[in-house]
Scaffold this motif. Structure first.
Motif, PDB file in Angstrom:
ATOM      1  N   SER A 179      13.580   4.638  -5.977  1.00  0.00           N
ATOM      2  CA  SER A 179      12.352   4.812  -6.768  1.00  0.00           C
ATOM      3  C   SER A 179      11.306   5.505  -5.912  1.00  0.00           C
ATOM      4  CB  SER A 179      11.810   3.460  -7.250  1.00  0.00           C
ATOM      5  OG  SER A 179      11.286   2.718  -6.164  1.00  0.00           O
ATOM      6  N   GLU A 180      10.376   6.195  -6.588  1.00  0.00           N
ATOM      7  CA  GLU A 180       9.226   6.815  -5.931  1.00  0.00           C
ATOM      8  C   GLU A 180       7.965   6.237  -6.543  1.00  0.00           C
ATOM      9  OE1 GLU A 180       9.192  11.040  -5.775  1.00  0.00           O
ATOM     10  OE2 GLU A 180      11.262  11.223  -5.079  1.00  0.00           O
ATOM     11  N   SER A 181       7.046   5.849  -5.689  1.00  0.00           N
ATOM     12  CA  SER A 181       5.813   5.211  -6.153  1.00  0.00           C
ATOM     13  C   SER A 181       4.596   5.981  -5.619  1.00  0.00           C
ATOM     14  CB  SER A 181       5.743   3.755  -5.684  1.00  0.00           C
ATOM     15  OG  SER A 181       6.874   3.034  -6.115  1.00  0.00           O
ATOM     16  N   ASP A 182       3.589   6.175  -6.471  1.00  0.00           N
ATOM     17  CA  ASP A 182       2.343   6.817  -6.080  1.00  0.00           C
ATOM     18  C   ASP A 182       1.266   5.752  -5.899  1.00  0.00           C
ATOM     19  OD1 ASP A 182       3.638   9.248  -6.301  1.00  0.00           O
ATOM     20  OD2 ASP A 182       3.020   9.532  -8.406  1.00  0.00           O
ATOM     21  N   GLU A 183       0.255   6.125  -5.157  1.00  0.00           N
ATOM     22  CA  GLU A 183      -0.931   5.280  -4.979  1.00  0.00           C
ATOM     23  C   GLU A 183      -0.575   3.877  -4.476  1.00  0.00           C
ATOM     24  OE1 GLU A 183      -3.028   5.245  -8.622  1.00  0.00           O
ATOM     25  OE2 GLU A 183      -3.455   7.403  -8.610  1.00  0.00           O
ATOM     26  N   VAL A 184       0.253   3.844  -3.425  1.00  0.00           N
ATOM     27  CA  VAL A 184       0.580   2.588  -2.757  1.00  0.00           C
ATOM     28  C   VAL A 184      -0.246   2.507  -1.480  1.00  0.00           C
ATOM     29  CG1 VAL A 184       2.383   1.207  -1.673  1.00  0.00           C
ATOM     30  CG2 VAL A 184       2.907   2.578  -3.700  1.00  0.00           C
ATOM     31  N   SER A 185      -1.078   1.507  -1.383  1.00  0.00           N
ATOM     32  CA  SER A 185      -1.969   1.385  -0.236  1.00  0.00           C
ATOM     33  C   SER A 185      -1.218   0.842   0.974  1.00  0.00           C
ATOM     34  CB  SER A 185      -3.130   0.455  -0.587  1.00  0.00           C
ATOM     35  OG  SER A 185      -2.649  -0.866  -0.815  1.00  0.00           O
ATOM     36  N   GLU A 186      -1.851   1.010   2.153  1.00  0.00           N
ATOM     37  CA  GLU A 186      -1.268   0.482   3.371  1.00  0.00           C
ATOM     38  C   GLU A 186      -1.162  -1.044   3.316  1.00  0.00           C
ATOM     39  OE1 GLU A 186       0.102   1.838   6.044  1.00  0.00           O
ATOM     40  OE2 GLU A 186      -0.063   3.814   5.109  1.00  0.00           O
ATOM     41  N   LYS A 187      -2.150  -1.646   2.645  1.00  0.00           N
ATOM     42  CA  LYS A 187      -2.136  -3.095   2.520  1.00  0.00           C
ATOM     43  C   LYS A 187      -0.930  -3.550   1.709  1.00  0.00           C
ATOM     44  CE  LYS A 187      -4.977  -7.008   1.070  1.00  0.00           C
ATOM     45  NZ  LYS A 187      -6.276  -7.452   0.490  1.00  0.00           N
ATOM     46  N   GLU A 188      -0.647  -2.828   0.611  1.00  0.00           N
ATOM     47  CA  GLU A 188       0.517  -3.175  -0.225  1.00  0.00           C
ATOM     48  C   GLU A 188       1.817  -2.924   0.534  1.00  0.00           C
ATOM     49  OE1 GLU A 188      -0.889  -2.457  -4.805  1.00  0.00           O
ATOM     50  OE2 GLU A 188      -0.472  -0.692  -3.573  1.00  0.00           O
ATOM     51  N   GLU A 206       9.531   2.863  12.301  1.00  0.00           N
ATOM     52  CA  GLU A 206       9.571   4.062  13.138  1.00  0.00           C
ATOM     53  C   GLU A 206       8.711   5.155  12.489  1.00  0.00           C
ATOM     54  OE1 GLU A 206      12.907   7.328  14.699  1.00  0.00           O
ATOM     55  OE2 GLU A 206      13.553   5.438  13.806  1.00  0.00           O
ATOM     56  N   ASP A 207       7.550   5.442  13.068  1.00  0.00           N
ATOM     57  CA  ASP A 207       6.627   6.455  12.545  1.00  0.00           C
ATOM     58  C   ASP A 207       6.300   6.207  11.079  1.00  0.00           C
ATOM     59  OD1 ASP A 207       6.673   7.661  15.032  1.00  0.00           O
ATOM     60  OD2 ASP A 207       8.253   9.081  14.472  1.00  0.00           O
ATOM     61  N   GLY A 208       6.080   4.955  10.724  1.00  0.00           N
ATOM     62  CA  GLY A 208       5.744   4.632   9.351  1.00  0.00           C
ATOM     63  C   GLY A 208       6.944   4.454   8.440  1.00  0.00           C
ATOM     64  N   HIS A 209       8.128   4.813   8.913  1.00  0.00           N
ATOM     65  CA  HIS A 209       9.381   4.634   8.151  1.00  0.00           C
ATOM     66  C   HIS A 209       9.908   3.239   8.426  1.00  0.00           C
ATOM     67  CE1 HIS A 209       9.984   9.006   7.136  1.00  0.00           C
ATOM     68  NE2 HIS A 209       9.105   9.103   8.138  1.00  0.00           N
ATOM     69  N   VAL A 210      10.407   2.590   7.392  1.00  0.00           N
ATOM     70  CA  VAL A 210      10.827   1.189   7.501  1.00  0.00           C
ATOM     71  C   VAL A 210      12.309   1.051   7.134  1.00  0.00           C
ATOM     72  CG1 VAL A 210      10.454  -1.166   6.682  1.00  0.00           C
ATOM     73  CG2 VAL A 210       8.504   0.386   6.947  1.00  0.00           C
ATOM     74  N   LEU A 211      13.021   0.305   7.944  1.00  0.00           N
ATOM     75  CA  LEU A 211      14.396  -0.092   7.624  1.00  0.00           C
ATOM     76  C   LEU A 211      14.449  -1.612   7.677  1.00  0.00           C
ATOM     77  CD1 LEU A 211      17.453   0.138   7.171  1.00  0.00           C
ATOM     78  CD2 LEU A 211      17.715   0.498   9.643  1.00  0.00           C
ATOM     79  N   ALA A 212      14.784  -2.221   6.561  1.00  0.00           N
ATOM     80  CA  ALA A 212      14.957  -3.674   6.483  1.00  0.00           C
ATOM     81  C   ALA A 212      16.440  -3.966   6.239  1.00  0.00           C
ATOM     82  CB  ALA A 212      14.099  -4.244   5.370  1.00  0.00           C
ATOM     83  N   GLU A 213      16.993  -4.828   7.065  1.00  0.00           N
ATOM     84  CA  GLU A 213      18.457  -5.034   7.035  1.00  0.00           C
ATOM     85  C   GLU A 213      18.773  -6.514   7.231  1.00  0.00           C
ATOM     86  OE1 GLU A 213      22.312  -3.164   9.407  1.00  0.00           O
ATOM     87  OE2 GLU A 213      20.364  -3.277  10.398  1.00  0.00           O
ATOM     88  N   HIS A 527      26.052  -6.944   3.260  1.00  0.00           N
ATOM     89  CA  HIS A 527      25.201  -6.131   4.135  1.00  0.00           C
ATOM     90  C   HIS A 527      24.199  -5.386   3.245  1.00  0.00           C
ATOM     91  CE1 HIS A 527      24.753  -2.574   7.140  1.00  0.00           C
ATOM     92  NE2 HIS A 527      23.778  -3.461   7.278  1.00  0.00           N
ATOM     93  N   ARG A 528      22.926  -5.791   3.302  1.00  0.00           N
ATOM     94  CA  ARG A 528      21.887  -5.199   2.459  1.00  0.00           C
ATOM     95  C   ARG A 528      20.905  -4.420   3.334  1.00  0.00           C
ATOM     96  NH1 ARG A 528      20.544 -10.458  -1.459  1.00  0.00           N
ATOM     97  NH2 ARG A 528      22.669 -10.686  -2.277  1.00  0.00           N
ATOM     98  N   ARG A 529      20.575  -3.205   2.877  1.00  0.00           N
ATOM     99  CA  ARG A 529      19.600  -2.378   3.581  1.00  0.00           C
ATOM    100  C   ARG A 529      18.592  -1.806   2.582  1.00  0.00           C
ATOM    101  NH1 ARG A 529      23.517   1.578   6.818  1.00  0.00           N
ATOM    102  NH2 ARG A 529      24.853   1.058   5.047  1.00  0.00           N
ATOM    103  N   ILE A 530      17.341  -1.844   2.994  1.00  0.00           N
ATOM    104  CA  ILE A 530      16.252  -1.295   2.166  1.00  0.00           C
ATOM    105  C   ILE A 530      15.443  -0.349   3.055  1.00  0.00           C
ATOM    106  CG2 ILE A 530      14.164  -1.820   0.839  1.00  0.00           C
ATOM    107  CD1 ILE A 530      15.389  -4.564   0.222  1.00  0.00           C
ATOM    108  N   TRP A 531      15.266   0.879   2.562  1.00  0.00           N
ATOM    109  CA  TRP A 531      14.492   1.873   3.295  1.00  0.00           C
ATOM    110  C   TRP A 531      13.163   2.130   2.570  1.00  0.00           C
ATOM    111  CZ3 TRP A 531      19.728   2.488   2.405  1.00  0.00           C
ATOM    112  CH2 TRP A 531      20.553   2.530   3.549  1.00  0.00           C
ATOM    113  N   ILE A 532      12.112   2.259   3.345  1.00  0.00           N
ATOM    114  CA  ILE A 532      10.790   2.642   2.804  1.00  0.00           C
ATOM    115  C   ILE A 532      10.322   3.868   3.586  1.00  0.00           C
ATOM    116  CG2 ILE A 532       8.397   1.949   2.452  1.00  0.00           C
ATOM    117  CD1 ILE A 532       9.352  -0.947   2.356  1.00  0.00           C
ATOM    118  N   GLN A 533      10.057   4.942   2.843  1.00  0.00           N
ATOM    119  CA  GLN A 533       9.643   6.203   3.472  1.00  0.00           C
ATOM    120  C   GLN A 533       8.275   6.614   2.937  1.00  0.00           C
ATOM    121  OE1 GLN A 533      11.459  10.150   2.385  1.00  0.00           O
ATOM    122  NE2 GLN A 533      12.362   9.958   4.443  1.00  0.00           N
ATOM    123  N   PRO A 534       7.308   6.851   3.811  1.00  0.00           N
ATOM    124  CA  PRO A 534       5.977   7.265   3.342  1.00  0.00           C
ATOM    125  C   PRO A 534       5.998   8.710   2.832  1.00  0.00           C
ATOM    126  CG  PRO A 534       6.078   7.301   5.739  1.00  0.00           C
ATOM    127  CD  PRO A 534       7.373   6.715   5.274  1.00  0.00           C
TER     128      PRO A 534
END
Length: 576
Positions: A179-188, A206-213, A527-534
């Motif tokens: 999914s792609e989301s707009d207007e997501v604040s740093e707090k969120e 890593e540089d604002g990129h998130v890997l949750a595993e 094995h679950r992985r979630i990526w968050i990319q700014p």
């Protein structure tokens, strides 16, 4: 081999599907069809190169590629199952019944199962599980498991070890959950990260990129299974060696002390006495059953046994320096156990001949006439001498001795080396002459059967009184002056004991434990992985799991709760 350089600068080996550093598709996953439907990424082994699909030049490469195939492994297992099934059609040689007509497989299988038994024996299937080709088949399954595991485990381990939080946008957009989301604040975004940690995800930024595993260890479940199977196969191979597995059978006579087979002459057993209890044929509870069987029915049979061990300073095989190890009663389902060995009461032989006394007589002129005796001699049927000299000058030489006589198309023969139907060919030398007369004496069991005497009855007193007149004395030339007659017979009882030692059982158990641990590891965790990319406007969110997609969706629902982050969409329908 050729190397492939990604636009991120990372050099990947040939055969890599997804860049090891950024995850950008390199080979085969870049297609977008005419309807702009994106093809989902092939995440198998995280897109890393496997040796079996990359190297194929040398003979070693070809062998590796052959055994790394799952199909080859499955076919080897199928062949082993078919062979094992064939091996159970008829009993294996070690399971031939003790009371069989003959325990010689060349005789037992044709006599018992006819032409099919003959074929079974001729093909060597009576010893299938210890045959060289069956052991090779088991070994090949082990080789296939090892190569299959290494071919997949090593690249997967490397890929998961060096995976980065910062991934190419194509890598995320072509995951199944995205999914792609707009207007997501740093707090969120920070709230989402904290929620991931609450869900027991290991978070890397890593540089604002998130890997949750989480649950990475579940990926090794199949390989743990393979380790368990390899241990089980190793135990099966070790079972064919006497060091780890012993399955012998021994006959021990009352009062006799012998070496226990399969113990490298280290242990001895002494039969202090054999006890046989039978059901009372006059008891109304058992009368009908005994009459139906037409024979005695044992209620208990046991061996009072003592086991000895050679002392450490004794000469190998010596019976003089022995130490008592155990003494007990061996009964059905109550074995004697010592130093890893078990002795089972498996059979018995009543009234086995121990010694026979013969008399040299003049050949009667007519049946029933009185004959003159020229002396007696006694033969120990366990250790017979080759000749016997009588005080009056007669000499008797044993020309042939058949302990367990039977007659077949090839002439006289013996079923076993145990004196159960002793038969002799004697050469009788009268005094002061080199000429001898030949006499055939024996076939006691045949004679007993002809007059209805049960040679395996509990009491055999009448036999010694009756059999003398029925024992065959064959005058081969028709000109003999002397005959050899049976004068007396002594009997003893013999215990049949199975000697077993199986040191492979702990190995089998350990392999089974490892296998089940792998099953649980791979079945109940994922094995679950979630990526968050700014992005410029918000974030991209993608997820992948090796199974249970519903579970990872529920996790995402919880972590994005009360935020502007959009719920991921399942892009499964986009996969071609």
């Amino acid at each position: 081999m050729k190397s492939i350089k990604c636009e991120c600068g990372h050099v990947n080996p040939e055969g890599t599907v997804l860049c090891e550093a950024c995850g950008k598709p390199i080979e085969g996953n870049q297609h977008i069809d005419g309807n702009d439907k994106k093809k989902l990424l092939n995440m198998r082994y995280d897109g890393t190169a496997r040796r079996s699909q990359t190297y194929n030049k040398s003979i070693i490469d070809k062998i590796w590629s052959f055994f790394s195939s799952v199909k080859v492994g499955v076919w080897l297992i199928v062949l082993a199952l078919i062979a094992s099934a064939i091996g159970t059609i008829f009993p294996q040689q070690q399971y031939i019944p003790i009371d069989a007509i003959s325990r010689d497989p060349a005789i037992y299988y044709p006599e018992t199962y006819g032409i099919l038994g003959q074929i079974y024996y001729q093909l060597g299937l009576h010893n299938l599980f210890s045959s060289w080709w069956y052991l090779i088949l088991i070994a090949l399954i082990g080789v296939s498991l090892v190569i299959c595991s290494l071919d997949r485990f090593v690249p997967l381990y490397k890929a998961l070890k060096i995976q980065k939080a910062k991934r190419h946008k194509t890598f995320l957009s072509r995951q199944r959950l995205y999914s792609e989301s707009d207007e997501v604040s740093e707090k969120e975004k920070e709230q989402v990260i904290q929620n991931l940690k609450k869900q027991r995800y290991k978070v890397r930024i890593e540089d604002g990129h998130v890997l949750a595993e989480k649950g990475r260890f579940s990926r090794w479940g199949p390989y743990v299974n393979h380790i368990g199977l390899i241990i089980i196969l190793l135990a099966a191979l070790l079972r064919s060696t006497p060091m780890f597995y012993t399955n012998e059978y021994v006959w021990v006579r009352e009062g006799e002390q012998i070496v226990i087979p399969g113990t490298d002459r280290e242990y001895f057993i002494e039969n202090k006495g054999f006890i046989l209890d039978v059901y009372d044929e006059n008891d109304e509870r058992f009368k009908d059953a005994i009459q139906k069987e037409g024979r005695i029915i044992p209620s208990n049979f046991q061996t009072n046994a003592v086991v000895y061990k050679q002392s450490d300073d004794a000469v190998a095989g010596s019976e003089t320096d022995l130490e008592k190890v155990a003494e007990t009663e061996i009964r059905m389902n109550h074995p004697l156990e010592f130093d890893g060995y078990k002795l089972y009461q498996s059979g018995y032989q009543l009234n086995e001949f121990s010694q026979m006394t013969f008399e040299i007589q003049e050949m009667p002129e007519e049946e029933g006439a009185e004959v003159e005796s020229f002396g007696e001699f006694t033969i120990d049927l366990i250790n017979p001498q080759s000749e016997y000299e009588l005080d009056n000058g007669f000499t008797v030489v044993i020309d042939e001795y058949f302990p367990d006589y039977f007659l077949d198309s090839n002439g006289p023969n013996t079923e076993t080396q145990h004196p159960r139907n002793p038969t002799f060919i004697f050469n009788v030398y009268p005094p002061d002459t080199d000429k001898y007369e030949t006499s055939f004496v024996g076939d006691i069991i045949g004679a007993a059967d002809s007059i209805g005497i049960d040679t395996n009855s509990v009491e055999l007193k009448p036999m010694g009184e009756v059999l003398g007149m029925f024992a065959t004395n064959l005058d081969a030339t028709g000109e003999n002056e002397y005959q050899v007659a049976i004068k007396n017979m002594d009997f003893h009882r013999v215990s049949g004991l199975s000697v077993r030692k199986d040191s492979t059982l702990p190995i089998f158990g350990f392999g089974a434990f490892i296998f089940m641990f792998g099953v649980i590891q791979g079945m109940y965790w994922q094995h679950r992985r979630i990526w968050i990319q700014p992005t410029d406007k918000g974030i991209r969110l993608a997820a992948h799991t090796n199974k249970n997609w519903f579970g990872v969706k529920k996790d995402i629902e919880k972590v994005i709760e009360n935020t502007n982050v959009k719920m991921v969409e399942d892009q499964q329908e986009l996969d071609e």
